[in-house]
Design a protein around this motif. Structure first.
Motif, short mmCIF file in Angstrom:
data_model
loop_
_atom_site.label_atom_id
_atom_site.label_comp_id
_atom_site.label_asym_id
_atom_site.label_seq_id
_atom_site.Cartn_x
_atom_site.Cartn_y
_atom_site.Cartn_z
N CYS A 132 2.22 3.45 1.74
CA CYS A 132 2.82 4.08 0.56
C CYS A 132 1.72 4.76 -0.24
N ASP A 133 2.09 5.79 -0.95
CA ASP A 133 1.09 6.55 -1.72
C ASP A 133 1.20 6.27 -3.21
N GLY A 134 1.77 5.11 -3.55
CA GLY A 134 1.93 4.74 -4.95
C GLY A 134 3.25 5.22 -5.53
N GLY A 135 4.09 5.84 -4.72
CA GLY A 135 5.39 6.31 -5.18
C GLY A 135 6.52 5.55 -4.52
N ARG A 136 7.69 6.19 -4.48
CA ARG A 136 8.88 5.52 -3.96
C ARG A 136 8.97 5.56 -2.44
N MET A 137 8.18 6.42 -1.81
CA MET A 137 8.34 6.63 -0.37
C MET A 137 7.40 5.74 0.43
N TRP A 164 6.40 -1.46 2.61
CA TRP A 164 6.16 -0.72 1.35
C TRP A 164 5.71 -1.68 0.26
N LEU A 165 6.36 -2.84 0.16
CA LEU A 165 6.00 -3.81 -0.88
C LEU A 165 4.57 -4.32 -0.69
N TRP A 166 4.19 -4.59 0.57
CA TRP A 166 2.84 -5.08 0.80
C TRP A 166 1.80 -4.03 0.42
#
Length: 542
Positions: free
Chosen positions: A139-144, A250-252
């Motif tokens: 993840c890049d710090g966003g929602r995706m 994504w959470l990790w």
């Protein structure tokens, strides 16, 4: 940018920008339009390139590279270009390019891997060739979440595939390919030769010649490994697996990049918050497994940092700390709490406690009646009036206000506990608060603003209620958690109104249900969601 031996061979600009869905590349960049003759231009490089690598400029354009010494042609297309109607790989193949690379940044969507596979296999089954597909992971710090899944495809068949969901940052896949197989495949199609000849007449030269050899030393063909001939059956996860594994990875990635020491989840015992807890449990499975496989690897190091266990490492130790299993890790980083009132049932409280025990989370049962009463007392002192539920003679406005204050107090309570629980447990850091609002309720508007679903992260915000229930049924078998089947079959309820007394048989399910409150079923909401997202319907066409 194509590099070899610290030298830039070609800078290949992007000709198609991603501007649909989550992407707005056209807001910041301009797609490259090649000149009519297709020639390259020289791009002046920064002074450091000349100082350290003795290179002042590099070719810039949409050409491909031809390594004359090895008789190999190599080209590339960029990310979105694979998805366009007139993809560059068609012309590259007709120009005799053997290997086409694509460095992509494609985010995870449900069943999106199927589409990628269709595009990649059709690209090489129609034109032949070797296609190297590499995709961003993490993840890049966003929602995706970008779900990796690198592949090598030869003449329409997948010869190697990386994992789609993995907590490791990088996974490298390799294959040995016989380029003569590509040339033979193309030679078997007369139409390919005709179209290739026509293109060559229109644009005779469209490549950059490289004197550099791809092989560092001259090696006899007898020492080459055998080509990877067997076709790999592509691994495509079940929809239930995608709903679990994608948000888990994504959470990790978000947790380790945030510097936090774990998560705090208000666990009501319902399907939504239980699905979030299950996703975190799946994350713990992945991280614990990867840490055991490589105790000194990146995942294990990040795990020790998140769990605040770096001080236990001895540089000379042969066995640094790693979690014993997923439950050990969940107990350190997942904090769950049932925040009940007098309107909450013992049934949902029991479900929350049993699920927390099954996962291994640090669990609390908090009664927030005192806070609710304090807020209502302030209101009564200020206005001289006390709101009542409809069942006690109040109006609908009073009833909704009494429901909403319970939900909003849970949000405030969640953030207080998220900030202080690390201190309570004798460690440091902070907890990220997890929300549990599904996409159906957001589409319907059935929510309380600033309730306990107002959180730092909401891993199920794009998943429908019915998909979440199917994921719970799958996870019940996958992770051997029988409580999930009970939770999935229970009627969804907010438990914000008083419990209606039963006929002397003890307390059962709460009589307030979400579907009655909304005036429609979750199945109907899911249908509207598919019309909106998949069929691109607006209110009128629905």
């Amino acid at each position: 940018v194509i590099c070899l031996d610290r030298k830039i061979l070609l800078i290949r600009p992007k000709m198609a920008l991603a501007d649909a869905g989550n992407y707005r590349e056209g807001r910041y960049f301009t797609a490259y339009s090649p000149p009519a003759n297709g020639d390259t231009s020289d791009h002046l490089l920064p002074p450091g390139m000349h100082t350290f690598h003795n290179q002042r400029s590099a070719p810039f354009g949409i050409q491909h590279l031809r390594f004359e010494h090895d008789d190999i042609a190599l080209g590339c297309e960029c990310c979105e270009e694979l998805w366009t109607p007139h993809s560059p790989h068609i012309e590259l193949s007709l120009r005799g390019v053997d290997i086409i690379g694509n460095g992509s940044g494609s985010h995870h969507e449900l069943r999106k891997l199927d589409t990628r596979l269709d595009l990649l296999t059709s690209a090489t089954s129609k034109c032949g060739g070797v296609y190297l597909y590499a995709n961003q992971r993490g993840c890049d710090g966003g929602r995706m979440y970008f779900d990796g899944g690198a592949m090598i495809i030869v003449n329409g068949r997948v010869v190697v595939q990386a994992e789609q969901f993995d907590v490791r940052d990088v996974q490298v896949v390799t294959a040995t390919v016989d380029l003569e197989e590509v040339r033979s495949y193309r030679a078997s199609m007369p139409s390919f030769g005709i179209q290739s000849a026509n293109l060559a007449r229109e644009h005779p030269r469209n490549f950059v010649s490289c004197a550099t050899s791809l092989s560092a030393t001259k090696t006899s063909t007898s020492s080459f490994p055998h080509p990877t001939i067997a076709q790999v059956h592509p691994k495509i996860h079940l929809p239930e697996e995608e709903c679990c594994f994608g948000p888990a990875c994504w959470l990790w990635d978000f947790l380790r990049r945030s510097g936090g020491s774990g998560f705090f989840l208000p666990l009501s015992g319902g399907a939504d918050s239980s699905a979030v807890a299950t996703i975190v449990s799946s994350m713990c499975h992945m991280v614990a497994t990867a840490s055991k496989a490589d105790p000194f690897g990146e995942v294990a190091n990040e795990c020790r940092r998140v769990c605040r266990m770096q001080e236990t490492i001895d540089v000379d130790s042969v066995s640094p700390w790693i979690p014993t299993d997923h439950r050990d890790l969940a107990n350190r980083i997942l904090h769950t709490a049932f925040m009940g009132t007098s309107n909450s049932s013992s049934v949902t409280n029991s479900r929350a406690a049993r699920l927390a025990e099954s996962i291994g989370s640090y669990h609390l049962s908090i009664n927030i009646d005192a806070i609710v009463d304090a807020v209502l007392c302030v209101f009564q002192i200020t206005t001289g009036k006390m709101p009542q539920f409809q069942s006690s003679g109040g109006t609908l406005g009073e009833d909704l206000a009494l429901q909403n204050i319970q939900a909003r107090i849970r949000m405030v309570t969640a953030y207080m506990f998220a900030q202080l629980l690390p201190w309570v447990r004798g460690t440091n850091g902070f907890l990220l608060v997890l929300g549990s609002a599904n996409v159906d309720e957001g589409l319907r508007g059935y929510m309380t603003k600033y309730d306990c679903s107002s959180a730092d992260l909401n891993p199920i915000g794009a998943i429908s209620k019915l998909d979440l229930k199917r994921m719970l049924v799958w996870a019940r078998i996958e992770y051997d958690m029988p409580i999930l089947e009970e939770i999935a079959s229970a009627p969804p309820t907010a438990e914000l109104r008083p419990i209606v007394a039963t006929d002397g048989e003890g307390e059962g399910e709460h009589t307030q249900t979400d579907e009655d409150d909304m005036g429609m079923t979750y199945e109907e909401l899911g249908h509207f969601g598919r019309l909106r997202k998949l069929s691109r319907c607006g209110p009128v066409s629905m």
